[in-house]
Design an enzyme around this catalytic site. Sequence first.
Site, short mmCIF file in Angstrom:
data_model
loop_
_atom_site.label_atom_id
_atom_site.label_comp_id
_atom_site.label_asym_id
_atom_site.label_seq_id
_atom_site.Cartn_x
_atom_site.Cartn_y
_atom_site.Cartn_z
N HIS A 103 5.42 8.63 14.70
CA HIS A 103 5.66 9.88 13.99
C HIS A 103 5.72 11.02 14.98
O HIS A 103 5.29 10.90 16.14
CB HIS A 103 4.58 10.13 12.92
CG HIS A 103 3.20 10.29 13.47
ND1 HIS A 103 2.41 9.22 13.79
CD2 HIS A 103 2.47 11.38 13.77
CE1 HIS A 103 1.25 9.65 14.26
NE2 HIS A 103 1.26 10.97 14.26
N ARG A 158 -6.92 16.97 8.33
CA ARG A 158 -6.59 15.65 8.86
C ARG A 158 -7.78 14.71 8.75
O ARG A 158 -8.91 15.12 9.04
CB ARG A 158 -6.20 15.80 10.33
CG ARG A 158 -5.77 14.53 11.02
CD ARG A 158 -5.44 14.90 12.47
NE ARG A 158 -4.64 13.89 13.14
CZ ARG A 158 -5.04 13.25 14.23
NH1 ARG A 158 -6.23 13.48 14.74
NH2 ARG A 158 -4.25 12.38 14.82
N ASP A 165 -0.94 7.45 16.70
CA ASP A 165 -2.18 8.17 17.01
C ASP A 165 -3.13 7.32 17.86
O ASP A 165 -3.45 6.19 17.51
CB ASP A 165 -2.87 8.63 15.72
CG ASP A 165 -2.11 9.80 15.08
OD1 ASP A 165 -1.42 10.53 15.80
OD2 ASP A 165 -2.22 9.96 13.84
N HIS A 220 5.08 9.42 18.68
CA HIS A 220 3.84 8.78 19.10
C HIS A 220 3.20 8.07 17.93
O HIS A 220 3.56 8.27 16.77
CB HIS A 220 2.86 9.82 19.66
CG HIS A 220 2.34 10.77 18.62
ND1 HIS A 220 3.08 11.82 18.13
CD2 HIS A 220 1.16 10.82 17.94
CE1 HIS A 220 2.39 12.47 17.21
NE2 HIS A 220 1.21 11.89 17.07
FE LIG Z 1 -0.10 12.22 15.42
#
Ligand SMILES: [Fe+2]
Length: 273
Positions: A247, A264, A114, A112
Amino acid sequence: MPQLTVQLDTLVRLSPAGGVAITGIDLSRPLSPEQKDSIVAAFLAHHVVVFPDQALTREQQFAFAANFGEVEAHGGHHGERKRYGVAHVMSNLDDNGTPRLRISKAANYHWHTDKPYQPAPPMLTMLCAVELPPEGGDTEFANMAQAYAALPEATKRRIAGLRVAFRPAFDASRPGADHPLVRTHPDTGRKSLYIGNHSTHILGLPEGEGAALLGDLLEHATQRKFVYTHDWRAGDLVMWDNRCLLHRAVANYEADKYRRVMHRSVVRGTVPF
Ligand SMILES: [Fe+2]
């Protein structure tokens, strides 16, 4: 650690599909303009930048991310409540702090990019490895610019101008967005495929035909020759360009036994064209 200007000899290429490691820099401290420019150049050239041996508070990680644009306040659909000004925590832990393996349609184990279902998806994501399993738990990155360039000319002609519809795989009732199947990088001008999980169909094509095309393109684009696999070490901060990569997390560890905790940060992007 002395704050060094990023020199070419501190850059180590990690694979033919992209990725570069930058050592000799302490990201907990403010960047000089030269350091920032060097990092941006490495990021645009290699798409994945790895900074080993970092020790950042979540606030320091947020401040580092803010060098590259507006940092989004929150990137997940479960977990902690929104907190502004800090990186947020991603883990395989349940509410009681117990490791759990979760594989759903929404999970990070599928290729995918993001949040492609947003009108202006994130330009970059960064993760800093805080706690890792003894081995495994890799992240793979597939180079969508190389994948596009390697397509037969007939395929490039066939897909030129097509648009992909994306909708959150974790909740299809939420609004989605459609974007060019072949997007142009706003900084480098390179074309790349914009596909992966959350894509539902291609505008103007029968559903089955669109799904088959998306499946074929994904299979082509995630061949091993286009992939860099990151084998995490604690203290690695990795930032990647969502505009030209897919990724996925690799479930090659005992996710129901060992803790895997990442911090993150996500930097806002622009409308793909
Ligand atoms: Fe991701």
